[in-house]
Write a protein that holds these residues in place. Structure first.
Motif, mmCIF file in Angstrom:
data_model
loop_
_atom_site.group_PDB
_atom_site.id
_atom_site.type_symbol
_atom_site.label_atom_id
_atom_site.label_comp_id
_atom_site.label_asym_id
_atom_site.label_seq_id
_atom_site.Cartn_x
_atom_site.Cartn_y
_atom_site.Cartn_z
ATOM 1 N N LEU A 582 26.719 -4.419 46.431
ATOM 2 C CA LEU A 582 26.084 -5.016 45.577
ATOM 3 C C LEU A 582 27.100 -6.658 45.011
ATOM 4 N N THR A 585 32.104 -9.730 40.694
ATOM 5 C CA THR A 585 33.787 -9.111 40.818
ATOM 6 C C THR A 585 33.651 -7.519 41.376
ATOM 7 N N ALA A 586 33.632 -6.653 39.583
ATOM 8 C CA ALA A 586 33.144 -5.201 39.870
ATOM 9 C C ALA A 586 32.979 -4.461 40.664
ATOM 10 N N ALA A 587 31.645 -5.045 41.380
ATOM 11 C CA ALA A 587 31.421 -3.762 42.690
ATOM 12 C C ALA A 587 32.199 -4.238 43.677
ATOM 13 N N GLU A 588 32.516 -5.731 44.066
ATOM 14 C CA GLU A 588 33.687 -6.098 44.404
ATOM 15 C C GLU A 588 35.044 -4.679 44.751
ATOM 16 N N ALA A 589 35.265 -4.615 43.555
ATOM 17 C CA ALA A 589 37.055 -3.815 42.604
ATOM 18 C C ALA A 589 36.621 -2.034 43.481
ATOM 19 N N PHE A 590 35.112 -1.700 43.659
ATOM 20 C CA PHE A 590 34.524 -0.741 43.649
ATOM 21 C C PHE A 590 34.897 -0.681 45.522
ATOM 22 N N ASP A 592 31.991 -0.662 47.478
ATOM 23 C CA ASP A 592 31.246 -0.039 48.406
ATOM 24 C C ASP A 592 30.778 -0.478 49.030
#
Lengths: 679, 679
Positions: A582, A585-590, A592
């Motif tokens: 996805l 940045t948020a998705a990167e931190a997960f 996933d």
């Protein structure tokens, strides 16, 4: 004859460096091999009392059978020479347990160099160094210095472990689980014999019904995947990959090898047909469930669950849901049949809560097994002294018509009695609600992996006739040629052309700097979004020229949606891979991401989005757009194909690939050539 | 005397509805209780041959001791009357196993109503209905209809299970693990005796060294948390909460109760001092590790790991890292001490890879145990016929100085011998690398939970003197009074005031509609961001007026950062809770939230961000801002305090709370009153 037959089925064995002093490797090996029913010759050049041969040549001369296998218990520095002597006497395979090679500094490296040269010159196949050995219990062949192996009885699961220690741990746990080991091997340093070759040997190894694979690192990705594909076409394989975390310093001290990407290895193995597990307990549970039975290849098999107690049934159902395994509602007909056999207070829709099994239990089992949505059956209960759960299942007449797993709990002696009964009836049995759930998940994951593996690689064309330098416009032309949608755009050589483009395309537009040499345009102010007027375009062009732009890209703004990132890359171990994640940045931190090796089949590509933890975002989350998996699969297949058809391309990344209500649109893309990558 | 003593320590027992017909509940119970060393009277009103008493009164008259406990094996419709007869004869506690009450339609509801009335009138304490009973093996008290309980020996772990079936499953597995059960109980429907009361009883129950709690739903959250806080101050408690997934239809059929939020229950239990596990296998592993030993309360204890084999050591280290448990590098002094005892090829920094234990092994153990960064020690190895790992550890003289866990694998008989040796030496032992890792994680999680629990609730002031209607400006005034930063703002009654505000605050500004009645301003076009000129403000005000605005909020735009969402809510089961998550749709799709009950201690509040899967986003991810946990903790404590100090407030939500390089700023907030909530 397979070229590993001299290792696993030697006519005779010679132990070089055999010893009578307890505690020495040469003594432990001689003792471990003493049970082998064919000749085992002991050699020690300094043997004083004549109880052993003083050379391999003497031993070979005196042996009634060829000494196919040599177990070398000599110092590392003497190993290469000993190997040459063995070869001269007809030895075809050797085991070297000790360390003292590549992992041991300069002297060790020289020992290894000599050993490799001896292997090349002699053609001997070598297991090791740095392993505790191997065993084939049903041949009474135990070439291991771990004393406990004497207790291993023959069983159905083959263990192929990176580590000799883990090979033994798994063997003991499989033995305890009642399923047992057909063959167990620790690859160790693996300078000659590697896991893929052993997997190939196991394809036709009759006692092996399922394979447990333990990996710490992968030297040759494609060879491993080919071997996994070949064996999983015939037998189920469960894989445990170590190294989710950075324990590489310790791992490197252990094997002398660099760690392979844990995520990529797991994804590639699964795509090749393996069932993945997270620890050795799950490995044993999965292998137990898959011994002697598999589901047909299927995307989503349904579990029928019968439980004598509701509380454990709830634990099982919860664990199945967590693992994404379906427990479908039984048909009205099935429920009616069950309803006539059970008091109305119990839950009967699936799971079926029977209470303590009473008369008619076999008919309940048969009703659930016959339901059209049920592809495999699980039956759980506390042990009863007066009832035998496996026998009750067998009495229902369903065995053979679908895979069945039995779960029981109770006092040890009761569980052992049930396990024996289950084994006699050919029913795998696991103790504990979670163990039963894990076994069911393994059967379903195997069916899903085979479903994907059975689909042939999807067709993709030759690389389009487009060449670099790969500025954004060229990249998007490439995507267009690959059938991937991009926003309408104009390449503008000057400011009037840009203003004309705004008129032609209509507001709002994005205006960007065009330069193949700049990978991160945003960082240098090279991207202006949401331009709605000639005046703001004017300002944006000023700023782009200040940033050094000599050409402009003007393109229509895409509608809102959910941003994905798609990369086609070359993995150093597995070759070309596709990575889907996805955007943002948020998705990167997960962290996933879904990963597949290429070439991709349509099924494997279409399932990638389902691998994402946040997959709900692509299913109309908060009134957002809905992904068409086939549309995404087509893009992934063609991107992978581009890497396969042009070696000059190192990497293609689309970031973002936006999911909109009108489908997927690539908003920006980068192509990196092999030449750039190596700079 | 505890009011559950008549249940768990009855002087005498009466079985009402006892039977001699095999298969009947009254027969199973009579048989199960026959081993009780005090009088057990059997009553059956229709007993023809005189082998049983015909009434409880007759039994009580003939009994040399008070019949404290009645086990009622009569139909549901007769249970209430039977209970009254028992009370008349001095019975103080009763067990009802059968169903046929609230879960069973109208007739059942009437049975339950009568039973509840009888309980109220008589003061008898009742376990059940809908349970398979309880057992206290060291008293030879087994009030269970599951035949296998006869085989349970006395042990150290108390099982408090929602389900009778799960109580038995856990007891059998604890027995098999060698740690055994001190007391086991299935709460069943729990219409009188509930889990919190049993936990209180266990505080002073001497044989119980650790507690295994299984929950399906929670009726009274605060009572449960209070009980968990009380017992974990004295003894470790491990909790398994069922219901991660929606299996509520089945669950409801099982217990007649509504499922409680799985996430909230887990978070609240952990905060109260419990160690959480994911399945019953982990429950047994954790309870085994925590039996007889705990770490001191600590935020981050370090594990020292000694392994005889590198491969299993790597599995253990990987599992510890995944669980967030530290394996710190040993000090140079410790490494030097170990270096003098081991060959240079092994890894010695932690994990310490010993190879097969040789001379000096006890000194290696003692060196690692003495390292200042090591708070607990794990020793793993394959079993050796000539070596006893637990004895080697004991020989090092370290036992008693820090918690120690032993892990072994090998043939069954070897593992059993090690287990016996470990038990004699007071060392918990687990078989399998993952089991050992899970045990270590449990010890560390217990230390962390106690560390948070030992911190007193943080002070918070009275509710500020601010009242609704709660439009955005009032909400932000409330936040300001609670010490939470908000952007500079102006309430503007007309357009000139708004233009003046732009001048005063400086561009860029946000302009919003102000209306306490509108919760989702963005949805109706009530929010305009990034206004930089009088002209664009003019347009925005037009649009706000068109949307019905009569007042405007003009405020400075906050700098970029990472958006959080913080909610203070009232949970229907646990009361006021604080919920922390990341902002944005993507984060929402990951369902990544941290939850705590209030009042909050500073430690509990400061640890919330660490609970988030994407916590790296708050630690300078991609050059982003870095969270000060104490700053966030202060905000969370005061928000929770606001809910505690004003019952009229149902909910306060800050969305987003932006983490910037200048700290945390609340960009929007909503307050919902209790009145609004009930509408």
């Amino acid at each position: 004859m397979h070229n590993l037959s001299p290792l696993f089925e030697p006519a005779g064995i010679v132990v070089v460096g055999a010893s009578a002093s307890p505690g020495k490797l040469g003594a432990a090996m001689a003792e471990s091999l003493a049970a082998y029913p064919s000749p085992v010759a002991l050699v020690n050049s300094r043997n004083a009392d004549g109880s052993m041969y003083s050379s391999v040549a003497d031993a070979a001369a005196a042996s009634p059978v060829p000494l196919d296998l040599a177990v070398l218990c000599v110092p590392a520095a003497a190993t290469a020479q000993s190997l040459r002597e063995c070869a001269a006497s007809g030895v075809k395979a050797a085991l070297v347990c000790a360390g003292g090679f590549a992992e041991a500094g300069e002297a060790g490296a020289e020992n290894e160099r000599q050993l490799v040269e001896a292997l090349k010159d002699t053609g001997i196949r070598l297991l090791g160094p740095n392993t505790s050995g191997f065993f084939v219990p049903d041949r009474s062949l135990r070439a291991s210095f771990v004393p406990g192996v004497a207790a291993l009885t023959d069983g159905s699961v083959a263990v192929v472990a990176a580590s000799g220690g883990v090979n033994h741990v798994l063997a003991f746990h499989l033995d305890k689980a009642g399923v047992g080991v057909s063959l167990g091997i620790g690859i160790g340093a693996g300078i000659d014999i590697t896991a893929p070759e052993v997997l190939d040997y196991l394809i036709t190894h009759e006692p092996t019904k399922a394979v447990a694979l333990h990996l710490e690192n992968v030297a040759d990705g494609p060879a491993l995947l080919d071997a996994v594909r070949r064996i999983t076409a015939r037998k189920p394989l469960v894989a445990l990959v170590v190294g989710q975390n950075d324990v590489s310093e310790f791992a490197q001290s252990h094997t002398g090898a660099l760690a392979t990407s844990w995520r990529t290895t797991r994804a590639a193995l699964k795509q090749a047909g393996a069932v993945l597990v997270d620890d050795e307990v799950q490995l044993v549970q999965a292998a137990s469930a898959l011994t002697g039975q598999r589901l047909k290849p299927s995307a989503n098999p349904g579990v029928g669950l019968i439980s004598g107690q509701a509380g454990p049934g709830l634990l099982i159902a919860d664990a199945l849901h967590s693992a994404g395994v379906g427990v479908p509602r039984l048909s009205p007909e099935t429920q009616a049949a069950i309803g006539s056999l059970l008091p109305p207070l119990t839950f009967q829709a699936n799971p079926v809560d029977t209470g303590r099994p009473g008369p008619g239990y076999d008919r309940i089992v048969s009703a659930v097994a016959s339901d059209p949505s049920v592809d495999l059956l699980a039956v759980y209960g506390l042990t009863e002294p007066i009832a035998d759960l496996p026998a009750s299942i067998a009495a229902s007449g369903i065995t053979g018509s679908l895979p069945v797993l039995v779960g029981v709990d109770g006092p040890d002696s009761d569980v052992d009695r049930s396990r024996k009964s289950a084994r006699d009836l050919g029913l795998p049995l696991l103790s504990g609600p979670t163990a039963l759930a894990r076994g069911l998940v393994a059967l379903v994951e195997d069916a899903r992996a085979q479903f994907q593996r059975h689909d042939s690689p999807a067709a993709f064309g030759a690389f389009p006739d487009i060449q670099g330098p790969w500025d954004e416009i060229r990249c998007k032309e490439l995507l267009g040629a690959l059938g991937i949608a991009t926003p309408p755009r104009r390449r503008c050589a000057d400011r009037p052309a840009a203003q004309q483009a705004l008129t032609d395309l209509g507001a709002p537009v994005a205006v960007k700097l065009v330069d193949a040499g700049i990978l991160h345009k945003t960082d240098i102010g090279g991207v202006h979004l949401g331009i709605t007027s000639a005046e703001s375009l004017h300002d944006a062009l000023d700023s782009l020229q200040a940033a050094g732009a000599t050409e402009f890209l003007v393109e229509s703004m895409a509608p809102h949606g959910v941003d994905l990132i798609v990369g086609a890359r070359r993995d150093p171990v597995f070759g070309p891979v596709i990575v889907l994640g996805l955007g943002g940045t948020a998705a990167e931190a997960f962290a996933d991401v879904a990963i597949r090796t290429v070439p991709l089949s349509k099924r494997a590509a279409a399932a990638m989005a389902e691998d994402l933890q946040a997959k709900d975002l692509l299913k109309g989350f908060r009134n957002g757009p809905v992904l068409d998996p086939a549309e995404l699969a087509g893009i992934l297949v063609r991107l992978g194909g581009a890497l396969l058809s042009d070696d000059g391309i190192a990497e293609i990344e689309i970031n973002p690939l936006r999911l909109t209500s009108a489908g997927l649109i690539a908003l920006d893309a980068v192509v990196i050539t092999a030449e750039e990558k190596t700079i």
